[in-house]
Design an enzyme around this catalytic site. Sequence first.
Site, PDB file in Angstrom:
ATOM      1  N   ASP A   1      -1.180  -7.301   7.203  1.00 31.39           N
ATOM      2  CA  ASP A   1      -2.227  -6.306   6.990  1.00 31.39           C
ATOM      3  C   ASP A   1      -3.439  -7.061   6.449  1.00 31.39           C
ATOM      4  OD1 ASP A   1      -3.942  -4.337   6.069  1.00 31.39           O
ATOM      5  OD2 ASP A   1      -2.329  -3.019   5.387  1.00 31.39           O
TER       6      ASP A   1
ATOM      7  N   TYR B   1       0.849  -1.194   0.000  1.00 28.06           N
ATOM      8  CA  TYR B   1       0.000   0.000   0.000  1.00 28.06           C
ATOM      9  C   TYR B   1       0.884   1.243   0.000  1.00 28.06           C
ATOM     10  CZ  TYR B   1      -2.761   3.707   2.177  1.00 28.06           C
ATOM     11  OH  TYR B   1      -3.343   4.919   2.479  1.00 28.06           O
TER      12      TYR B   1
END
Length: 380
Positions: free
Chosen positions: A175, A103
């Site tokens: 994550d 990300y």
Amino acid sequence: MDMTGFETLAIHAGQEPDPRTGAVTVPIYATSTYKQDGVGGLREGYEYSRSANPTRTALEQALAALEGGTRGLAFASGLAAEDTFLRATCRPGDHVILPGDAYGGTFRLVARVLANWGLEYTPVPLGDVDAVRAAVRPNTRVLWCETPTNPLLGIADIAALAGVAHDAGALLLVDNTFASPYLQQPLALGADVVVHSTTKYLGGHSDVVGGALIVQDGELGEQLAFHQNSMGAVAGPFDAWLVLRGIRTLGVRMDRHCANAERVVDYLTTHPAVERVLYPGLPDHPGHEVAARQMRGFGGMVSFTLRGGEQTALKVCELASVFTLGESLGGVESLIEHPGRMTHASVAGSPLQVPDDLVRLSVGIESIDDLIGDLASALA
């Protein structure tokens, strides 16, 4: 009574009816401080709401239960949770392995903030376990995993990466934002820490920003809690309440997100303007077998590339109307975005740069006929 069903935990864990009034929804404790019963005489451990707040406590207990952990910690944002974790577990000169398509916000935090503090990092394609093992250094402290990844929907084998990390004496953080604890439980697969942007599927309504860390090990939990309090980027009581409200419907929402995404993928894979669809539910996805093994479903996120290149991708994003042009993901409404110009602009020019013809969808829970009709119009 012991509760084991996910949907039951989502509604009841940490959320017992208020003992004074019987309220079935956790109250919003909008207070900064608490009356003490004598000097140092705290009522149920509460003294100041940076350190603890009953609404946040309820959220933290719910998060721990849903991820199968022993300690949950709620933060003001996903990046606040990430920053707290890295500063709590790493020191200047330590090394972190990142996903090769992490990300953009995570990469920016590590490469442009914590690198100045002395943290070293290496991006590696996490689907290649041998490449990950080869990237381990004596000073590697964290193996940072996203699965599925944002925005290329790559899949990593959590159990295999846990073995690599633990052999190196490092922590495996996963994550779990894209999957949510409803679809995937990394702690049960060997991860040490789970991080969430609770803004996304856990909140689910695009009305709150938050983050979370969940762990199994009590000592690590205490270490992270100390840094949470010391660094102070905690979730406020109203934000914690909003995430709790979202969690209650997580299971039914995720079922609909997944079902709609699968129909969208079926449509996109046969469209002549679409070059490639990235979705772990597709049998030809390189991570399909791993995803099928470690996930309950394949999620609501879909990415695809277009034959016309960047300008076509931009045009499709602009022409969509039921799919709202916007960043973020995981809300009940469908979103469309161009990662190269939007969520992942911060990785432009880096090894993590994303394709400029890529479009990312967060498939919501609207009528599937309306969603496909909107894509048909935009792609035309």
